[in-house]
Design a protein around this motif. Structure first.
Motif, mmCIF file in Angstrom:
data_model
loop_
_atom_site.group_PDB
_atom_site.id
_atom_site.type_symbol
_atom_site.label_atom_id
_atom_site.label_comp_id
_atom_site.label_asym_id
_atom_site.label_seq_id
_atom_site.Cartn_x
_atom_site.Cartn_y
_atom_site.Cartn_z
ATOM 1 N N SER A 1 -3.146 22.975 -3.017
ATOM 2 C CA SER A 1 -3.945 21.773 -2.818
ATOM 3 C C SER A 1 -3.046 20.650 -2.342
ATOM 4 O O SER A 1 -1.872 20.602 -2.689
ATOM 5 C CB SER A 1 -4.577 21.336 -4.144
ATOM 6 N N ARG A 2 -3.611 19.805 -1.560
ATOM 7 C CA ARG A 2 -2.866 18.595 -1.178
ATOM 8 C C ARG A 2 -3.474 17.431 -1.930
ATOM 9 O O ARG A 2 -4.683 17.214 -1.862
ATOM 10 C CB ARG A 2 -3.000 18.363 0.322
ATOM 11 N N TYR A 3 -2.617 16.766 -2.690
ATOM 12 C CA TYR A 3 -3.085 15.621 -3.470
ATOM 13 C C TYR A 3 -2.763 14.345 -2.706
ATOM 14 O O TYR A 3 -1.637 14.095 -2.344
ATOM 15 C CB TYR A 3 -2.402 15.574 -4.835
ATOM 16 N N LEU A 4 -3.781 13.584 -2.521
ATOM 17 C CA LEU A 4 -3.563 12.297 -1.901
ATOM 18 C C LEU A 4 -3.654 11.244 -2.985
ATOM 19 O O LEU A 4 -4.669 11.134 -3.679
ATOM 20 C CB LEU A 4 -4.641 12.047 -0.827
ATOM 21 N N GLU A 5 -2.582 10.514 -3.192
ATOM 22 C CA GLU A 5 -2.637 9.402 -4.149
ATOM 23 C C GLU A 5 -2.472 8.130 -3.349
ATOM 24 O O GLU A 5 -1.486 7.924 -2.650
ATOM 25 C CB GLU A 5 -1.492 9.505 -5.170
ATOM 26 N N MET A 6 -3.454 7.293 -3.493
ATOM 27 C CA MET A 6 -3.398 6.037 -2.750
ATOM 28 C C MET A 6 -3.297 4.904 -3.745
ATOM 29 O O MET A 6 -4.136 4.754 -4.626
ATOM 30 C CB MET A 6 -4.664 5.920 -1.902
ATOM 31 N N HIS A 7 -2.242 4.154 -3.641
ATOM 32 C CA HIS A 7 -2.073 3.008 -4.536
ATOM 33 C C HIS A 7 -1.993 1.769 -3.662
ATOM 34 O O HIS A 7 -1.118 1.653 -2.807
ATOM 35 C CB HIS A 7 -0.789 3.181 -5.357
ATOM 36 N N THR B 1 0.858 -1.178 0.000
ATOM 37 C CA THR B 1 0.000 0.000 0.000
ATOM 38 C C THR B 1 0.889 1.219 0.000
ATOM 39 O O THR B 1 1.752 1.365 0.845
ATOM 40 C CB THR B 1 -0.894 0.031 1.242
ATOM 41 N N ARG B 2 0.704 2.060 -0.946
ATOM 42 C CA ARG B 2 1.465 3.295 -0.975
ATOM 43 C C ARG B 2 0.497 4.458 -0.988
ATOM 44 O O ARG B 2 -0.388 4.533 -1.834
ATOM 45 C CB ARG B 2 2.342 3.356 -2.219
ATOM 46 N N ASN B 3 0.691 5.372 -0.024
ATOM 47 C CA ASN B 3 -0.081 6.605 -0.023
ATOM 48 C C ASN B 3 0.829 7.738 -0.390
ATOM 49 O O ASN B 3 1.908 7.881 0.147
ATOM 50 C CB ASN B 3 -0.678 6.867 1.357
ATOM 51 N N THR B 4 0.370 8.538 -1.263
ATOM 52 C CA THR B 4 1.212 9.629 -1.738
ATOM 53 C C THR B 4 0.432 10.926 -1.647
ATOM 54 O O THR B 4 -0.715 11.007 -2.083
ATOM 55 C CB THR B 4 1.578 9.398 -3.216
ATOM 56 N N THR B 5 1.027 11.958 -1.064
ATOM 57 C CA THR B 5 0.396 13.283 -1.113
ATOM 58 C C THR B 5 1.289 14.227 -1.870
ATOM 59 O O THR B 5 2.502 14.121 -1.829
ATOM 60 C CB THR B 5 0.171 13.869 0.272
ATOM 61 N N ALA B 6 0.683 15.101 -2.575
ATOM 62 C CA ALA B 6 1.480 16.085 -3.321
ATOM 63 C C ALA B 6 0.890 17.452 -3.075
ATOM 64 O O ALA B 6 -0.316 17.610 -2.996
ATOM 65 C CB ALA B 6 1.436 15.748 -4.807
ATOM 66 N N ASP B 7 1.752 18.463 -2.934
ATOM 67 C CA ASP B 7 1.293 19.836 -2.848
ATOM 68 C C ASP B 7 1.489 20.477 -4.195
ATOM 69 O O ASP B 7 2.570 20.425 -4.772
ATOM 70 C CB ASP B 7 2.100 20.623 -1.815
ATOM 71 N N ALA B 8 0.510 21.050 -4.720
ATOM 72 C CA ALA B 8 0.675 21.756 -5.987
ATOM 73 C C ALA B 8 -0.087 23.058 -5.890
ATOM 74 O O ALA B 8 -1.022 23.193 -5.123
ATOM 75 C CB ALA B 8 0.121 20.909 -7.131
#
Lengths: 412, 793
Positions: free
Chosen positions: B755-761, A4-11
């Motif tokens: 914005s904070r993007y949450l990517e859940m894989h 499980t990988r959770n990734t957050t990005a600020d843009a």
């Protein structure tokens, strides 16, 4: 396979960037943050369209301004319509005054000598040193605390403005108790400063020298009940007398006993300087009325416990009828206003209500960009402005800080 | 069904939550394809072989046996192919824009009149009027402030909808409390503003909650629509600074005309509150006026309907005007005075309520005997001792003024005189009602004296106030004194100086809001406001926590090991009350106002802790404080019940009659275990009006009466004008700017946030679970079981 990988990005909120520009940072929680490395290394340029629009706007604005009789001028005229201001509240006054006097204190702090034999002083004249210390205390600054307090760096105490000033003043106190390099003017103001500092600084040397200074004032009272330039009970005038009275009252307020007879004699002398049994006004070395000595006389009687003296109402009328002007009103502008503001404050009512706004507005309008004040042109106090403007700045600060009600010497 | 199946096959709740995005796949697709392809001929071979070998078995059973083996092989092929579920979830948490709508009572005032054409034009534009015809003018000059906000936001709907593309726009309504409005940001259809509006305006708390609510993401900005009149709660300026510290700029939009309303109002009213019989009490009145320059008015002081003093005043609109009215205290008891400025003909009806205000004065026959011992003559001492000397309600044992001792002067006495300076016997010390100890050293307050104080407090009910200081009090003292205090301190530490912050602030605790020592104003909200805006200070005692059962009245909000640091606290120690004041800079409360708050606090504190002497109460009295409150707010009722013979009434509880709001009811008061004859209770009237609380003692005793005025939002109308200065200051402190309503769209580029993007894989295999194993075992067991039953090998 289980992963499980959770990734957050600020843009930012502009359109999404190309994904190949994105880097990845992992953190222990398993969350990965994407960083837009491209935008970090190469900040985004202003889009061409926006630059073009800015240029077009500037050209259009310039054209409009050059257009004769255009609507822009009419709008400007409308914008100049004066609207009545809301009543200035007490809090509003205090805020306005505080900002200006804080700047003045920064100026005064910058002018204090920090090192050498004269470290802690602003001048060899103890009156100036005393007034400046009082100016700081009138804003609520006390030794060791706050913005101008002592700083402890790596276990070493670096003294602040008041501590340094106190040390200098005490170092110049003579064994006789005289805290002056010249006249009793200096001694009175220096003693007042020490009296106000007493109790807020536990230095036993301060208490000891203050008591001696008070004893000297008591000893130097002339048979007529007043004081003059030299520390000897020979002669008297109102301008020196008021300074000793204020110092004695301050010390007495701090619990240092002053003989009742000293106060009684001082009352007798001040009353003798009135123009007549019902005023108006107080003179310099006898009966009379002058712009400097009248507020000094009024304040003296108020502090000596005679606020209802029958000489005062007419004297206050005389005082408050004097012009508040720059220059004008009094030869010794700051001396006059320093005692006048205290006298009208002690009196209260119409005298205070009518007097303080004029003085406040005048002084606030005359402050220099560096926070200092000068003396009015042609003033007899011009000789008191030394390489720095410590005297007028300290006096103006003291006058304005009456609103703060911090200095015990100012209390009703 | 699918979610149930997924739960069984994988224990990942995330997959179930986003089931719509779940995809099934195989790790080794070629194994699946090859296996399934091979399964066909293998299956056919199994079927033919079974038909040959089990010719005697009924066909259905034979087919079943064949199918079990083929199914087992199929399951093995599926398992070998590596089935798994995949979830690729993308979530965007947009930065928040908080829109705060002031819905307090003052927002029900008219937004106009707008006399300037330019301003009227701008307001019309903001409110969505296309033309400024006569009906538009009429509507705009009558519209309420709250309705104008509503119209403006409705007209700005396209802008707000566009904003919601980039931001999570949240709408809040606030008055005394704040609630989030359930509005779809993409289609913002605002509800009508509430009428009547809320009873108070707590802008500070609203800002605080807006920031807290967005703690999980960026806060791009706060838009505040208000008339700028704050009446209580947290300091708005402090909260605006917090918002700026979090890079969330505050944009303020004043709602209402910049034209000042023609109004005369009592901006402030102050009395000493506590005087003795024979005193002349001063009632200080602050008048503000706009639009009545040079108009003479008469300001009256009334008791009931009788004018007891009046002063003429010529109104001046440039700044506040103060005048003093006097009240001669001839009769002991509670006196309810009214200050009144006759309304001017031009004043609108809704503005006439602020022409009147109430002052409460308690006239006492008794003098409170006070002993005050101080160390060095610090500034608190110099102001306090003079104020105490002027307070004719205080005295000493023999002298008219309180007995005051200063340590430097005490040191100069001869040895014998030093010992005799302070009372050395319990009876003598217990004659005082209150003992006030400043920053005195143990050289003067030696151990035997401290023991005496302890006994006087615990056994005789003498009140004690300990005013801390950096030199000795109380860190240089032993357990005896420390156990008396309502706080626990870090032992041996001389106090705290600010570290990492420029200064300390004071925060009124919930228990302090109604406490008699802490009451600067009758309205709780206004009281809170005043305490929140007192000058900062630079030293406090090293308190850590409150003592058990102590009440903290004010905090230093710095967080210590046990939470916020108690600054002012009180409790009962035996029969006596003890108050601890943890800073030596109460002189800073004199800023601008002199003794007003400084001595109100000290004078009330001295009386609050004072030993109660029931013998002195010759007749019953009852008091309700505050003397004015809003519907639903609590007021405290205190009763001293005495029989006609002068003895305290002893009961577990007594009843008082409450008349007001069109009703007559009874209220029970519980006995104070510490003071005989004293009873306490709380009252929370719901209807506006004048209330009377009456106690009739047993026998033929004279009834005692107290009054309470219940008004809706009096503080809201005290300052009816739109306070642009306050809003400008808030916006500046909040890192933003003040704009007019028609400039709403100009803030678009000022709102910045990421914005904070949450990517859940997530991927989860499906073969390694109990269900597949169970199915395989079942099929195998079925095959073996059937063969055994049939007697096959």
């Amino acid at each position: 396979m289980n992963e499980t990988r959770n990734t957050t990005a600020d843009a930012d909120t502009s359109p999404p960037r190309q994904r190949e520009d994105v880097g990845r940072i992992s953190n222990p929680s398993g969350l990965h943050e994407r960083t837009d490395w491209k935008s970090v290394l190469h900040p985004p340029r202003v889009p061409r369209l926006r630059v073009g629009l800015m240029i077009a706007a500037i050209v259009l604005a310039a054209w409009m301004l050059l257009l004769p009789g255009g609507p822009r001028r009419e709008e400007a005229a409308q914008a100049q319509e004066v609207k009545p201001a809301a009543p200035l509240t007490e809090l509003g006054i205090v805020e306005e005054v505080r900002k200006k006097t804080d700047k003045a204190l920064d100026y005064l702090e910058s002018k204090q000598i920090k090192e050498g034999a004269e470290a802690g002083s602003w001048s060899t004249n103890q009156a100036f040193n005393g007034l400046t210390l009082l100016a700081f205390m009138s804003a609520g600054h006390v030794p060791g605390r706050g913005k101008y307090g002592d700083i402890i760096e790596k276990g070493v105490v670096k003294p602040g403005v008041l501590t340094r000033g106190k040390k200098y003043m005490l170092s110049k106190a003579q064994p006789t108790g005289y805290v002056s390099s010249g006249t009793m003017y200096e001694h009175g103001l220096a003693t007042l400063a020490l009296a106000e500092m007493y109790g807020m600084d536990p230095d036993p040397d301060l208490e000891d020298k203050l008591r001696k200074a008070i004893e000297l004032i008591v000893k130097c009272q002339s048979p007529a009940g007043g004081w003059r330039y030299s520390p000897a009970p020979v002669d008297q005038d109102m301008s020196v007398t008021v300074m000793q009275i204020v110092a004695l009252r301050a010390a007495n307020n701090a619990g240092i006993p002053v003989p009742e007879k000293t106060f009684q004699n001082a009352v007798r002398y001040v009353q003798s300087c009135a123009t007549g049994p019902k005023g108006p006004g107080f003179g310099y070395a006898g009966a009379g009325a002058g712009p400097q000595t009248t507020p000094a006389g009024i304040l003296s009687l108020q502090l000596l416990g005679h606020p209802e003296d029958e000489r005062l109402p007419a004297s206050l009328d005389y005082l408050t009828a004097l012009p508040v002007a720059w220059p004008g009103g009094a030869q010794y502008f700051f001396y006059h206003h320093y005692y006048a503001i205290q006298a009208t404050y002690q009196a209260g009512g119409k005298y205070w209500n009518g007097w303080h706004p004029k003085v406040r507005e005048l002084l606030l309008s005359k402050q220099g960009p560096d926070g200092s004040w000068d003396v009015p042109p042609g003033s007899s106090e011009a000789g008191l402005v030394q390489p720095n403007k410590v005297y007028p700045t300290a006096m103006a600060t003291l006058i304005l800080n009456i609103y703060l009600h911090y200095l015990p010497a100012y209390q009703r | 069904m699918l979610s149930w199946l997924l739960r069984q096959l994988s224990d990942t709740e995330q997959l179930v939550e986003h089931i719509d995005e779940v995809q099934f796949d195989f790790q080794y697709r070629w194994v699946l394809i090859v296996g399934l392809v091979l399964l066909v001929p293998v299956g056919a071979w199994i079927f033919l072989r079974q038909r040959r070998n089990l010719a005697t078995v009924p066909p259905k059973l034979r087919i079943t046996l064949s199918l079990t083996r083929i199914t087992i092989l199929a399951l093995l092929v599926l398992a070998l192919a590596g089935p798994f579920v995949r979830l690729d979830h993308h979530d965007e948490k947009k930065p928040v824009v908080a829109v705060l709508l002031d819905h307090s009572q003052s927002m029900q005032l008219p937004a106009g009149p707008f006399e300037s054409e330019a301003e009227l034009g701008n307001v019309a534009k903001a409110a969505g009027y296309r033309t400024l015809d006569s009906s538009a003018r009429l509507a705009l000059n009558r519209i309420t402030r709250a309705k104008l906000t509503h119209s403006t936001l409705q007209a700005a709907r396209p802008f707000l909808e566009a904003l919601s593309q980039r931001f999570d726009v949240r709408y809040y309504s606030f008055a005394q409390d704040m609630t989030r409005l359930g509005i779809d940001p993409g289609h913002p259809d605002l509800p009508e503003p509430p009428n009547p509006g809320g009873p108070a305006t707590d802008t500070g708390s609203a800002l605080h909650h807006a920031v807290e609510d967005a703690s999980d993401r960026d806060l791009a900005g706060i838009l505040l629509f208000s008339d700028g009149q704050n009446t209580g709660g947290r300091s708005p300026v402090e909260e605006a600074r917090q918002s700026a510290a979090k890079n969330a700029p505050l944009f303020a939009f004043p709602v209402g005309s910049s034209q000042l309303l023609q109004d005369v109002r009592i901006a402030d009213l102050f009395t000493t509150g506590l005087v003795s019989v024979g005193d002349t009490a001063r009632v200080a009145v602050t008048i503000e006026s706009t639009g009545f320059d040079n108009r003479p008015v008469k300001v009256e002081l009334r008791e009931n309907d009788k004018v007891i003093d009046s002063k003429d005043l010529v109104l001046r609109g440039t700044e506040q005007q103060q005048l003093d009215l006097t009240f001669k205290a001839e009769k002991a008891g509670a006196h309810y005075l009214t200050v009144h400025v006759p309304p001017q003909p031009e004043e609108a009806e809704y503005l006439r309520g602020n022409n009147t205000d109430i002052a409460f004065i308690r006239v006492s026959e008794e003098k409170v005997k006070v002993l005050y011992v101080e160390g060095l003559p610090r500034w608190d001492f110099r102001f306090l001792k003079n104020a105490m000397k002027r307070d004719h309600g205080l005295g000493g044992l023999a002298a008219k003024e309180p007995d005051i001792h200063l340590e430097p002067e005490w040191r100069r006495l001869a040895e014998a005189a030093r010992f005799a300076a302070l009372p050395r016997k319990l009876d003598q010390l217990a004659e005082y009602h209150t003992i006030l100890l400043g920053d005195v050293s143990p050289k003067m307050l030696d151990a035997p004296f401290v023991d005496l104080v302890d006994k006087a407090v615990r056994e005789r009910g003498v009140g004690l106030i300990v005013a801390a200081g950096p030199l000795a009090m109380p860190h240089s003292y032993g357990d005896k004194l420390h156990e008396l205090l309502p706080v626990r301190l870090r032992r041996g530490v001389a106090g705290r100086l600010p570290k990492g912050v420029p200064s300390f602030r004071l925060e009124l605790a919930p228990e302090g809001v109604l406490n008699e020592a802490m009451r600067f104003h009758e309205e709780p909200g206004r009281n809170q406001n005043t305490w929140a805006n007192l000058a900062p200070y630079y030293w406090c005692a090293a308190t850590e926590r409150a003592a058990p059962a102590a009440s903290v009245l004010a905090y230093n909000p710095i967080i210590g090991p046990y939470g916020k640091l108690p600054l002012i606290a009180q409790h009962y120690a035996g029969k006596g009350r003890v108050l601890f004041v943890g800073t030596d800079e109460t002189f800073r409360w004199r800023r601008n106002v002199g003794d007003r708050f400084f001595y109100t606090f000290w004078g009330q504190s001295i009386r609050a802790v004072a030993r109660r002497d029931p013998k002195l109460a010759k007749k019953s009295w009852v008091e309700v404080r505050p003397v004015r409150c809003q519907p639903g707010e609590q007021a405290q009722v205190e009763l001293m019940a005495v029989t006609p013979e002068g003895a305290p009434v002893l009961a577990e509880e007594v009843e008082v009659q409450v008349q007001g709001g069109g009703e007559l009811s009874r209220l029970k008061l519980a006995a104070d275990p510490a003071v005989k004859g004293r009873y306490l209770g709380k009252l929370a009237p719901k209807t506006p009006g004048d209330y009377r609380v009456t106690y009739t003692p047993p026998g033929k005793g004279e009834p005692a009466e107290a009054r309470l005025r219940v008004e809706t939002s009096p503080a809201e109308l005290r300052q009816p004008n739109v306070n642009r200065d306050a809003l400008r200051l808030l916006a500046k402190e909040g890192g933003g700017e003040m704009f007019e309503l028609h400039e709403l769209a100009s803030i678009k580029d000022r709102l910045q946030g990421k914005s904070r993007y949450l990517e859940m894989h997530s991927e989860k295999t499906l073969w390694d679970n109990g269900w597949l194993l169970g199915l395989l075992i079942f099929l195998y067991s079925l095959d073996v079981g059937l063969r055994r039953l049939l007697g096959l090998s």
